[in-house]
Scaffold this active site. Structure first.
Site, PDB file in Angstrom:
ATOM      1  N   TYR A   1      35.308  37.357  34.699  1.00  0.00           N
ATOM      2  CA  TYR A   1      35.905  38.073  35.828  1.00  0.00           C
ATOM      3  C   TYR A   1      35.220  37.713  37.142  1.00  0.00           C
ATOM      4  O   TYR A   1      33.990  37.615  37.213  1.00  0.00           O
ATOM      5  CB  TYR A   1      35.850  39.578  35.606  1.00  0.00           C
ATOM      6  CG  TYR A   1      36.823  40.108  34.576  1.00  0.00           C
ATOM      7  CD1 TYR A   1      37.903  39.334  34.132  1.00  0.00           C
ATOM      8  CD2 TYR A   1      36.676  41.372  34.040  1.00  0.00           C
ATOM      9  CE1 TYR A   1      38.793  39.821  33.195  1.00  0.00           C
ATOM     10  CE2 TYR A   1      37.577  41.879  33.103  1.00  0.00           C
ATOM     11  CZ  TYR A   1      38.627  41.089  32.679  1.00  0.00           C
ATOM     12  OH  TYR A   1      39.518  41.580  31.751  1.00  0.00           O
TER      13      TYR A   1
ATOM     14  N   THR B   1      41.154  48.862  40.574  1.00  0.00           N
ATOM     15  CA  THR B   1      41.502  48.849  41.983  1.00  0.00           C
ATOM     16  C   THR B   1      40.215  48.943  42.791  1.00  0.00           C
ATOM     17  O   THR B   1      39.244  49.564  42.347  1.00  0.00           O
ATOM     18  CB  THR B   1      42.442  50.008  42.352  1.00  0.00           C
ATOM     19  OG1 THR B   1      42.671  50.013  43.773  1.00  0.00           O
ATOM     20  CG2 THR B   1      41.863  51.357  41.948  1.00  0.00           C
TER      21      THR B   1
END
Length: 301
Positions: free
Chosen positions: A55, A266
């Site tokens: 990631y 988010t």
């Protein structure tokens, strides 16, 4: 916040999981900014944090670890999930010619050790194989995963994106039980409900994890015909419960009896603060199928 039992030897995990795949996309990736997001999750009972070694082009685990180093008390309040097995083409690995998968014993061990160092935690609560590897030696992979638990690097093992046959093959060679399959589930990704992935986990008493439950933001792209059909009804239900439409979309996933755990990512503080609003929304069976029908564009058979 409700929790889900993950089996013997693992702590319960929060029903809603914070996905860390976008941490490196925020203009402010300072330890204090990341720690603030972590605290916002913990304050509403979101105690489980989902990572993968890749990631943020291999940056997100380190960003998270720097935040934990700044506020060491945070680590004791959370469960950490991470994944390995995808080898990205990246400036971090300039000699890598293609993207590929590596589920060899050497890579699994090295990935776990590297993730522990980046995250700055003593043990990974749940280590997942990120995608099924067509070149996998399932016996070698199984032994390597078992060894992570036996040697105290991970409390439990799971998979991600596995079909039932892939899951069963790996499990057949393991002495430790696989604890979950993290799969794409949402109003715009419904195949897991009918292709056997969710059914298999229910059969084994395991809770699925749902990645990209809002379609990576696609659920709010009105250029998508499915979104155009869904948006008015989602807004209507949201208004009835005084929540945002995304809370209804998450509630739709959690209404299913399989105890699905949405992984929500988010960087927007206002959205982080409202992740838990999905627990305020109750959907009956007919409404659940109504939203399915709107997403699909046709009635069920």
């Amino acid at each position: 916040m409700p929790t889900i039992g993950m089996g013997e030897g693992l702590p319960p995990m929060s029903r809603l999981v914070y996905g860390c795949w976008r941490l490196a996309d925020d203009p402010d990736t300072s330890p204090s900014a990341v720690a603030r997001k972590i605290r916002m999750c913990l304050d509403q009972g979101i105690t489980t944090f989902d990572h993968a070694d890749i990631y943020g082009d291999y940056r997100c685990e380190s960003l998270f670890g720097a935040a934990l180093a700044e506020d060491p008390g945070l680590a004791s309040r959370m469960q950490v999930v991470t994944k390995c097995g995808i080898m990205l083409k990246s400036p971090a690995f300039p000699n890598r010619r293609v993207k590929y998968y590596d589920t060899s014993a050497a890579h699994i061990r090295a990935s776990a050790e590297t993730s522990l160092k980046r995250l700055g935690v003593e043990v990974i609560d749940l280590m997942l194989i990120h995608r099924p590897d067509p070149f996998m030696d399932y016996q070698e992979t199984a032994a390597a995963l078992d060894a992570l638990v036996d040697d105290g690097l991970a409390r439990g093992i799971g998979v991600s994106n596995f079909m039932p046959s892939d899951f069963d093959l790996l499990q057949s060679a393991m002495k430790h039980r696989l604890r979950t399959n993290q799969i794409e589930i949402g109003l715009l990704a419904r195949s897991a409900f009918t292709n056997g992935q969710i059914a298999q986990l229910q059969m084994h008493g395991l809770a699925p994890m749902a990645w990209s439950p809002l379609g990576g933001g696609a659920l709010f792209d009105n250029g998508n015909p499915a979104v155009a059909r869904l948006s008015a009804r989602l807004a209507e239900i949201a208004g009835e419960h005084n929540v945002m439409p995304e809370a209804v979309a998450l509630a739709w996933i959690m209404a299913h009896p399989a105890s699905i755990m949405p992984v929500v990512g988010t960087n927007n503080p206002e959205r982080i603060a409202r992740i838990g609003d999905s627990l305020k929304v109750g959907l009956d069976r007919e409404t659940w199928y109504e939203l399915w029908t709107l997403a699909d564009g046709k009635e069920i058979p």
